[in-house]
Each structure stands twice: as C-alpha cells, then as structure tokens.
Motif scaffolding. Structure first.
Motif, PDB file in Angstrom:
ATOM      1  N   UNK A 122      37.729  -1.065 -11.912  1.00 53.28           N
ATOM      2  CA  UNK A 122      37.830  -1.243 -13.361  1.00 53.28           C
ATOM      3  C   UNK A 122      37.703   0.122 -14.025  1.00 53.28           C
ATOM      4  N   UNK A 123      38.591   0.413 -14.951  1.00 52.87           N
ATOM      5  CA  UNK A 123      38.539   1.706 -15.642  1.00 52.87           C
ATOM      6  C   UNK A 123      37.520   1.621 -16.774  1.00 52.87           C
ATOM      7  N   UNK A 124      36.367   2.247 -16.556  1.00 52.71           N
ATOM      8  CA  UNK A 124      35.252   2.174 -17.503  1.00 52.71           C
ATOM      9  C   UNK A 124      35.281   3.397 -18.421  1.00 52.71           C
ATOM     10  N   UNK A 125      35.412   3.228 -19.736  1.00 50.64           N
ATOM     11  CA  UNK A 125      35.410   4.374 -20.658  1.00 50.64           C
ATOM     12  C   UNK A 125      34.072   5.117 -20.632  1.00 50.64           C
ATOM     13  N   UNK A 126      34.104   6.392 -20.991  1.00 51.63           N
ATOM     14  CA  UNK A 126      32.883   7.209 -20.991  1.00 51.63           C
ATOM     15  C   UNK A 126      31.835   6.658 -21.953  1.00 51.63           C
ATOM     16  N   UNK A 127      32.277   6.081 -23.059  1.00 51.73           N
ATOM     17  CA  UNK A 127      31.343   5.576 -24.076  1.00 51.73           C
ATOM     18  C   UNK A 127      31.064   4.090 -23.922  1.00 51.73           C
ATOM     19  N   UNK A 128      31.332   3.520 -22.762  1.00 54.65           N
ATOM     20  CA  UNK A 128      31.279   2.074 -22.568  1.00 54.65           C
ATOM     21  C   UNK A 128      29.899   1.490 -22.896  1.00 54.65           C
ATOM     22  N   UNK A 129      28.841   2.145 -22.437  1.00 58.46           N
ATOM     23  CA  UNK A 129      27.487   1.605 -22.637  1.00 58.46           C
ATOM     24  C   UNK A 129      27.131   1.556 -24.120  1.00 58.46           C
ATOM     25  N   UNK A 130      27.679   2.466 -24.910  1.00 55.45           N
ATOM     26  CA  UNK A 130      27.348   2.548 -26.330  1.00 55.45           C
ATOM     27  C   UNK A 130      28.267   1.704 -27.212  1.00 55.45           C
ATOM     28  N   UNK A 131      29.220   0.993 -26.616  1.00 51.04           N
ATOM     29  CA  UNK A 131      30.091   0.136 -27.419  1.00 51.04           C
ATOM     30  C   UNK A 131      29.328  -1.100 -27.903  1.00 51.04           C
ATOM     31  N   UNK A 132      29.863  -1.760 -28.942  1.00 56.72           N
ATOM     32  CA  UNK A 132      29.216  -2.916 -29.538  1.00 56.72           C
ATOM     33  C   UNK A 132      29.931  -4.202 -29.125  1.00 56.72           C
ATOM     34  N   UNK A 133      29.258  -5.322 -29.367  1.00 57.44           N
ATOM     35  CA  UNK A 133      29.884  -6.611 -29.155  1.00 57.44           C
ATOM     36  C   UNK A 133      29.523  -7.235 -27.816  1.00 57.44           C
ATOM     37  N   UNK A 134      30.062  -8.435 -27.584  1.00 55.28           N
ATOM     38  CA  UNK A 134      29.699  -9.200 -26.392  1.00 55.28           C
ATOM     39  C   UNK A 134      30.776  -9.194 -25.317  1.00 55.28           C
TER      40      UNK A 134
ATOM     41  N   UNK B 154      22.205  -3.851 -21.262  1.00 54.51           N
ATOM     42  CA  UNK B 154      21.834  -3.851 -19.846  1.00 54.51           C
ATOM     43  C   UNK B 154      23.006  -4.337 -18.993  1.00 54.51           C
ATOM     44  N   UNK B 155      23.703  -5.382 -19.461  1.00 51.14           N
ATOM     45  CA  UNK B 155      24.869  -5.864 -18.730  1.00 51.14           C
ATOM     46  C   UNK B 155      25.979  -4.822 -18.697  1.00 51.14           C
ATOM     47  N   UNK B 156      26.127  -4.069 -19.779  1.00 54.22           N
ATOM     48  CA  UNK B 156      27.100  -2.981 -19.786  1.00 54.22           C
ATOM     49  C   UNK B 156      26.730  -1.904 -18.759  1.00 54.22           C
ATOM     50  N   UNK B 157      25.447  -1.618 -18.680  1.00 51.52           N
ATOM     51  CA  UNK B 157      25.005  -0.609 -17.713  1.00 51.52           C
ATOM     52  C   UNK B 157      25.320  -1.039 -16.292  1.00 51.52           C
ATOM     53  N   UNK B 158      25.079  -2.319 -15.981  1.00 51.51           N
ATOM     54  CA  UNK B 158      25.392  -2.802 -14.640  1.00 51.51           C
ATOM     55  C   UNK B 158      26.884  -2.664 -14.352  1.00 51.51           C
ATOM     56  N   UNK B 159      27.715  -3.054 -15.324  1.00 52.98           N
ATOM     57  CA  UNK B 159      29.159  -3.011 -15.103  1.00 52.98           C
ATOM     58  C   UNK B 159      29.672  -1.574 -15.022  1.00 52.98           C
ATOM     59  N   UNK B 160      28.997  -0.647 -15.676  1.00 57.27           N
ATOM     60  CA  UNK B 160      29.455   0.752 -15.693  1.00 57.27           C
ATOM     61  C   UNK B 160      29.315   1.443 -14.344  1.00 57.27           C
ATOM     62  N   UNK B 161      28.614   0.821 -13.394  1.00 55.49           N
ATOM     63  CA  UNK B 161      28.447   1.432 -12.064  1.00 55.49           C
ATOM     64  C   UNK B 161      29.639   1.158 -11.149  1.00 55.49           C
ATOM     65  N   UNK B 162      30.595   0.365 -11.626  1.00 48.99           N
ATOM     66  CA  UNK B 162      31.783   0.041 -10.829  1.00 48.99           C
ATOM     67  C   UNK B 162      32.750   1.220 -10.851  1.00 48.99           C
ATOM     68  N   UNK B 163      33.391   1.498  -9.728  1.00 50.26           N
ATOM     69  CA  UNK B 163      34.324   2.622  -9.623  1.00 50.26           C
ATOM     70  C   UNK B 163      35.595   2.358 -10.413  1.00 50.26           C
ATOM     71  N   UNK B 164      36.219   3.443 -10.901  1.00 44.20           N
ATOM     72  CA  UNK B 164      37.396   3.330 -11.753  1.00 44.20           C
ATOM     73  C   UNK B 164      38.625   2.781 -11.039  1.00 44.20           C
ATOM     74  N   UNK B 165      38.667   2.837  -9.709  1.00 44.82           N
ATOM     75  CA  UNK B 165      39.824   2.252  -9.028  1.00 44.82           C
ATOM     76  C   UNK B 165      39.720   0.717  -8.985  1.00 44.82           C
TER      77      UNK B 165
END
Length: 322
Positions: free
Chosen positions: A258-270, A245-256
């Motif tokens: 933070x550069x968010x990878x396409x697979x960011x939500x599915x990555x593992x770890x904290x 859920x925290x990854x999903x929130x962060x993934x809404x930020x524009x790439x200019x």
C-alpha cells in the motif's frame, strides 16, 4: 481471525461506538423511556431534543431520519429555489450523485455552479478546511448569492484534533448521531438552518416524506447528547487518538503493498484513502475494501480505520504475511 473475512469497506464507526460504551457504559443501564414515546405523534420532532439542539446551535433545527434524509431535504430545497448546479469536491460519498439525480440537480466541478456542498472534513478522503478557510468560502458564496450546505457529520473532535477550531459554516449544516457516537441504528440526524424560508421548505419536505423520526430514538439521542455534554470524560480524545493509533499500525506496511503518504498519520477522518501497490491482493487476503472508482477517484481504495484495533492489527498482519 486469520481465516475470517475482514470487512474494511463499511462506513460504520465501530471504534467510536466501542469507546462510547467504555466511556459511558453505565448510561445505558439507566435509560428509561416513557410509555408515551411509543405512541403515534403528530409532531415531527420530539420537543425536548429540538429545544436542546436549538439552544446548542442558536438557530432553527430540523430533525431527520439520519444524515441521508437531512441531505435529501437540503437537495429538495435547492430544487425548489432553482439552484440546480451544485459544486462538490471529489472524491465524494458514492451516494451523493444518485441523490442529486433524484432531485434533478447537477453535480459540477467547474465554476458554473449556483449552489455548493461542502463536506468538511470530507468523506471519504479527510480533506479539511480550517476555520478561516471556511469563513472565507462562506463570505465568497454569500457575496454571489450561492447557498452553502455544510455536511458537518465528521466535524467534531472525534475526527479532528482540538488544536483545530470547529466552525459550522453556511446556510445549512448537516449532523449525524451515527458519526458522533457510532449508533447508526438510532437513525437520528438533523439540519441546522438559519434562513426562515429555508427552514419552512425543509420542514415541508419532512412532512411530505415521513410522519417523523421515532420519538424513542430521539429520546435516547437526547440522553446521549446531554450525557456527553455534561461529562468530563475524554471520549472525543480517545476516539481521535484511537483512529490515529490505527493509522500508525497501517503506516508500517511497505509501499509495494500500500502506498502510504508521508503525512498519513497526521491526516483526519475515519478512512484511509490509498493507492494499492503491486503486491496488494484483497481477495487472497480475504479482505473486503471499497474501490475508489465509486467515489470518483479510480486507482485508489478506501479502508475504514474506525474498525477496532484488533481488526486493523489483523489486517496489517495479513498484509505483511502476504
């Protein structure tokens, strides 16, 4: 919260701890400690915890003051058996190079190595080898007589989905109650070790470096492990999906920003391991983060996603407001 410093640099899994409280809060009301636990003990280990862990892992276990001492014990062993060139995937935990140096070991990324440290999932970038990949690596190193240490502190279902099959591989596996449940101040870690001679060397390190781990901490750790083992709670699921859920929130930020990878939500770890965009300014946002250079990967930053939802939400809002 808009003017407070947001500390996203720490490695503490606050979200895990908070979810443990919400899942098992009543446990702490019922924890009772024996007066004998406060006495000095000649034995390094608290026998009930040691027996529980040995039965769980079907192997010898050395209990340590947290995962850092567990790694130190393993590095001491590598020095003793003259396996001094250790391979480790980078980026890695920033304390690993100085710990290796302390034990006169050399970190190498080349093929010229005679020992191997596998952090799986990797701290800090979440790189993950599945069961078959782990078994293949274990067999390859075994054929070459190369000892394998598996830092498995994140190898549980709080951090990876239950679609993955857990495998604790290698000659030694390192675990941490901090990363399991978020209670860092307990200072309880342990090493699972198969080889009897390795077991003797690890115990010798513990005898030389400490009079043992607090029996109070070990008793509490045992109660946490038993309670979690016997409970039908969805604690680990809540942790995994809380991090997601925290990854999903962060993934809404524009790439200019933070550069968010396409697979960011599915990555593992904290941790989020990201490249800052041209409009990212931690100082202006009053946010504390870790620079990737100290982990062996300059040009990126590390963000602790195991902060509470409110902290991550505030961080995202600050990023969007600029």
């Amino acid at each position: 919260m808009s003017h407070e410093l947001l500390d996203l640099s720490i490695g503490e899994p606050h979200l895990i701890r908070d979810l443990f409280y919400s899942s098992y809060g009543d446990l702490f009301k019922n924890i009772k400690l024996s007066d004998k636990n406060w006495d000095y003990h000649n034995s390094l280990n608290y026998k009930p915890l040691l027996n529980f862990l040995q039965n769980k892992h079907k192997s010898n276990v050395v209990i340590t003051n947290g995962a850092k001492q567990a790694l130190n014990a393993c590095f001491y062993l590598l020095n003793k058996i003259n396996k001094k060139n250790i391979f480790l995937r980078t980026p890695c935990w920033s304390l690993i190079p100085p710990l290796l140096n302390h034990h006169n070991l050399n970190l190498t990324a080349s093929k010229d190595y005679n020992s191997y440290l596998l952090m799986n999932p990797n701290n800090p970038d979440g790189h993950f080898l599945n069961k078959q990949q782990c078994l293949n690596l274990e067999q390859e190193l075994k054929d070459k007589n190369i000892p394998l240490i598996h830092d498995a502190v994140y190898n549980n279902y709080c951090y990876i989905p239950k679609t993955e099959e857990l495998v604790n591989t290698g000659d030694m596996q390192v675990f941490s109650l901090s990363k399991m449940f978020g209670f860092s101040s307990l200072r309880v870690g342990y090493v699972v070790v198969k080889d009897l001679e390795y077991f003797k060397i690890l115990n010798n390190y513990m005898e030389l470096s400490t009079s043992g781990v607090s029996h109070v901490s070990q008793d509490i750790a045992l109660k946490l492990l038993i309670y979690n083992n016997n409970s039908a709670s969805r604690f680990s699921d809540n942790c995994f999906y809380g991090l997601r859920y925290n990854r999903k929130m962060l993934s809404t930020v524009l790439n200019d920003i933070l550069e968010i990878p396409d697979n960011f939500i599915d990555q593992y770890g904290m941790f989020a391991w990201l490249k800052p965009g041209k409009h990212f300014d931690a100082g202006r946002l009053n946010v504390k983060i870790c620079d990737g250079e100290q982990f062996g990967e300059p040009g990126k930053i590390r963000i602790n996603l195991a902060q509470s939802h409110d902290v991550i939400k505030e961080f995202v809002e600050r990023l969007k407001r600029g």
